[in-house]
Scaffold this motif. Sequence first.
Motif, mmCIF file in Angstrom:
data_model
loop_
_atom_site.group_PDB
_atom_site.id
_atom_site.type_symbol
_atom_site.label_atom_id
_atom_site.label_comp_id
_atom_site.label_asym_id
_atom_site.label_seq_id
_atom_site.Cartn_x
_atom_site.Cartn_y
_atom_site.Cartn_z
ATOM 1 N N ILE A 1 1.484 6.837 -6.788
ATOM 2 C CA ILE A 1 0.377 7.762 -7.088
ATOM 3 C C ILE A 1 0.799 9.205 -6.812
ATOM 4 O O ILE A 1 0.558 10.098 -7.619
ATOM 5 N N ILE A 2 1.443 9.430 -5.682
ATOM 6 C CA ILE A 2 1.892 10.792 -5.334
ATOM 7 C C ILE A 2 2.909 11.298 -6.345
ATOM 8 O O ILE A 2 2.830 12.444 -6.811
ATOM 9 N N VAL A 3 3.877 10.481 -6.728
ATOM 10 C CA VAL A 3 4.878 10.879 -7.734
ATOM 11 C C VAL A 3 4.203 11.152 -9.079
ATOM 12 O O VAL A 3 4.512 12.130 -9.750
ATOM 13 N N GLY A 4 3.238 10.313 -9.450
ATOM 14 C CA GLY A 4 2.508 10.511 -10.718
ATOM 15 C C GLY A 4 1.738 11.818 -10.732
ATOM 16 O O GLY A 4 1.791 12.580 -11.702
ATOM 17 N N ILE A 5 1.023 12.100 -9.662
ATOM 18 C CA ILE A 5 0.264 13.351 -9.572
ATOM 19 C C ILE A 5 1.222 14.547 -9.589
ATOM 20 O O ILE A 5 0.984 15.540 -10.275
ATOM 21 N N GLY A 6 2.328 14.437 -8.849
ATOM 22 C CA GLY A 6 3.327 15.516 -8.836
ATOM 23 C C GLY A 6 3.910 15.759 -10.224
ATOM 24 O O GLY A 6 4.109 16.914 -10.634
ATOM 25 N N TYR A 7 4.166 14.680 -10.953
ATOM 26 C CA TYR A 7 4.682 14.801 -12.316
ATOM 27 C C TYR A 7 3.695 15.568 -13.202
ATOM 28 O O TYR A 7 4.091 16.487 -13.931
ATOM 29 N N PHE A 8 2.430 15.224 -13.147
ATOM 30 C CA PHE A 8 1.426 15.894 -13.974
ATOM 31 C C PHE A 8 1.242 17.355 -13.567
ATOM 32 O O PHE A 8 1.032 18.223 -14.411
ATOM 33 N N ALA B 1 0.839 -1.209 0.000
ATOM 34 C CA ALA B 1 0.000 0.000 0.000
ATOM 35 C C ALA B 1 0.872 1.257 0.000
ATOM 36 O O ALA B 1 0.571 2.238 -0.681
ATOM 37 N N SER B 2 1.981 1.225 0.740
ATOM 38 C CA SER B 2 2.902 2.368 0.778
ATOM 39 C C SER B 2 3.539 2.607 -0.592
ATOM 40 O O SER B 2 3.678 3.757 -1.028
ATOM 41 N N ILE B 3 3.916 1.542 -1.246
ATOM 42 C CA ILE B 3 4.522 1.658 -2.582
ATOM 43 C C ILE B 3 3.505 2.215 -3.577
ATOM 44 O O ILE B 3 3.806 3.124 -4.344
ATOM 45 N N ILE B 4 2.298 1.711 -3.551
ATOM 46 C CA ILE B 4 1.237 2.193 -4.442
ATOM 47 C C ILE B 4 0.960 3.670 -4.177
ATOM 48 O O ILE B 4 0.846 4.477 -5.105
ATOM 49 N N LEU B 5 0.875 4.054 -2.916
ATOM 50 C CA LEU B 5 0.631 5.451 -2.543
ATOM 51 C C LEU B 5 1.773 6.347 -3.043
ATOM 52 O O LEU B 5 1.529 7.428 -3.581
ATOM 53 N N ALA B 6 3.016 5.891 -2.903
ATOM 54 C CA ALA B 6 4.175 6.670 -3.368
ATOM 55 C C ALA B 6 4.136 6.850 -4.884
ATOM 56 O O ALA B 6 4.409 7.947 -5.394
#
Length: 169
Positions: A17-24, A10-15
Amino acid sequence: MKNEVSKLFASIILAVIIVGIGYFILMGISNYVGWYGYEKWKYRVGTDSIENSKKRNVFVKELNYKIIDGKNLNDFKFTPYIERAFRYGKHSSRETVIDKYTKFPYNLSYERNKNDSIALDIINKEKLDSSNVVWGYLKNPSLKDTIIIKIEGAKDKNNEEKSGIIKIW
């Protein structure tokens, strides 16, 4: 143990997602600053091919030309044409806004092979109504006189320079 693996997953998935959103978000900010920061819609532009000119509905006509004293121009492609002056739209470079508020409503443009390391220099700029380093500007969709362009290029594998003169009418 199973619970720890679930938390790690879950921590890896959350990380991710956060990196993906930050990239966009960063990509959006970069696009906004790049487009609106440079105010690209304010400047006159032109096309680099007849096909693009026709897609934008600014193509006027193809011109005649002849290459004189051409050396090492085996794959050299060149087609001069006249197009209407235009700018990009305020929100996209895909939009075409015809430039109606100019003394020179036409561009002398040319299609050429961009893979060549060749510089094209308009010798007799005074025959154009106006010009800068890259473009020739016209009051009417025709040339008043023959335009002469000097071809200067990099040396080929035989250490011979590409060169010549283009006459456009």
